[in-house]
Design an enzyme around this catalytic site. Sequence first.
Site, PDB file in Angstrom:
ATOM      1  CE  LYS A  42      -3.034  -2.603   3.282  1.00 20.66           C
ATOM      2  NZ  LYS A  42      -3.458  -2.472   4.677  1.00 20.66           N
ATOM      3  N   GLY A  43       2.075   1.243   0.306  1.00 14.71           N
ATOM      4  CA  GLY A  43       2.820   2.389   0.407  1.00 14.71           C
ATOM      5  C   GLY A  43       3.161   3.312  -0.700  1.00 14.71           C
ATOM      6  CG  ASP A  99       6.732   3.137   0.765  1.00 14.72           C
ATOM      7  OD1 ASP A  99       7.469   2.301   0.431  1.00 14.72           O
ATOM      8  OD2 ASP A  99       5.937   2.922   1.671  1.00 14.72           O
ATOM      9  CG  ASP A 102      14.751  -0.523   4.822  1.00  8.34           C
ATOM     10  OD1 ASP A 102      15.646   0.549   5.029  1.00  8.34           O
ATOM     11  OD2 ASP A 102      14.320  -1.204   5.630  1.00  8.34           O
ATOM     12  CE  LYS A 130      14.893   3.695   6.299  1.00 11.31           C
ATOM     13  NZ  LYS A 130      14.119   2.784   7.245  1.00 11.31           N
ATOM     14  CG  PHE A 151      10.753   2.958  11.016  1.00 12.24           C
ATOM     15  CD1 PHE A 151      10.659   1.864   9.885  1.00 12.24           C
ATOM     16  CD2 PHE A 151       9.337   3.290  11.268  1.00 12.24           C
ATOM     17  CE1 PHE A 151       9.566   1.306   9.408  1.00 12.24           C
ATOM     18  CE2 PHE A 151       8.082   2.643  10.806  1.00 12.24           C
ATOM     19  CZ  PHE A 151       8.295   1.681   9.962  1.00 12.24           C
ATOM     20  CG  ASP A 158       2.953   0.785   7.344  1.00 15.46           C
ATOM     21  OD1 ASP A 158       3.665   0.873   6.416  1.00 15.46           O
ATOM     22  OD2 ASP A 158       2.645  -0.186   7.925  1.00 15.46           O
ATOM     23  NE  ARG A 164      -0.490   1.746   4.775  1.00 20.30           N
ATOM     24  CZ  ARG A 164       0.585   1.150   4.608  1.00 20.30           C
ATOM     25  NH1 ARG A 164       1.564   1.629   4.039  1.00 20.30           N
ATOM     26  NH2 ARG A 164       0.569  -0.142   4.970  1.00 20.30           N
TER      27      ARG A 164
END
Length: 186
Positions: A42-43, A99, A102, A130, A151, A158, A164
């Site tokens: 969903k990000g 989004d 990482d 990141k 984070f 989220d 979000r």
Amino acid sequence: MHDDIKEILFPEEQIQARLAELGAQIAADYRGDHLVLMALLKGGVVFISDLMRQIPIKLDIDFIQPSSYGDETNSSGVVDIKMFPKIDFTGKRLLVLDDILDTGRTLKRVKGILEEKGATDIRTCVLLDKKARRVVEIEADYVGFHVDDFFVVGYGLDYADHYRNLPYIGVLNEACYSSAEETAGP
Ligand code: IMP
Ligand code: MG
């Protein structure tokens, strides 16, 4: 909700200004081609919604939903696909949006799966990179901002499925992690 944020790293105006630059660059790179923006659910939802309106060329949008089995702040490395788009990749150029990049496991796996399904022209675009946390080899073709190893939440990102809807990106107060974990049910 805003009280849970310790520090705003990227205010709304800064995000929108950067999206205008990214959109112009993407439009120039894909002009005349059949572009499909494919966001990770969903990000990537907030990111695709704003970014597509900054890309003034004909394009399609689609979605893919990976599931990773980690805790709330770390992905485990196992990535399945919960929802795969029904799409004929012939003649299409895919730009996969997420989004944040990482460890890189999610985007690398999604890219691999799309290739297995026949996509030949895949690039990636992430709002945040990141880099310090990367464990697999992958770089995004378009990056909004680089971010240190915090984070972060907001603008699609989220913690335990919350935050979000914040219009900016920020760092959570430490207290919010423990209280959310204590109240999380099975
Ligand atoms: P990766 O597979 O480790 O690259 O993880 C990517 C996914 O983890 C992203 O799609 C996000 O959903 C989530 N993620 C990674 N870092 C953060 C963060 O700082 N805040 C919120 N979600 C994050
Ligand atoms: Mg997430």
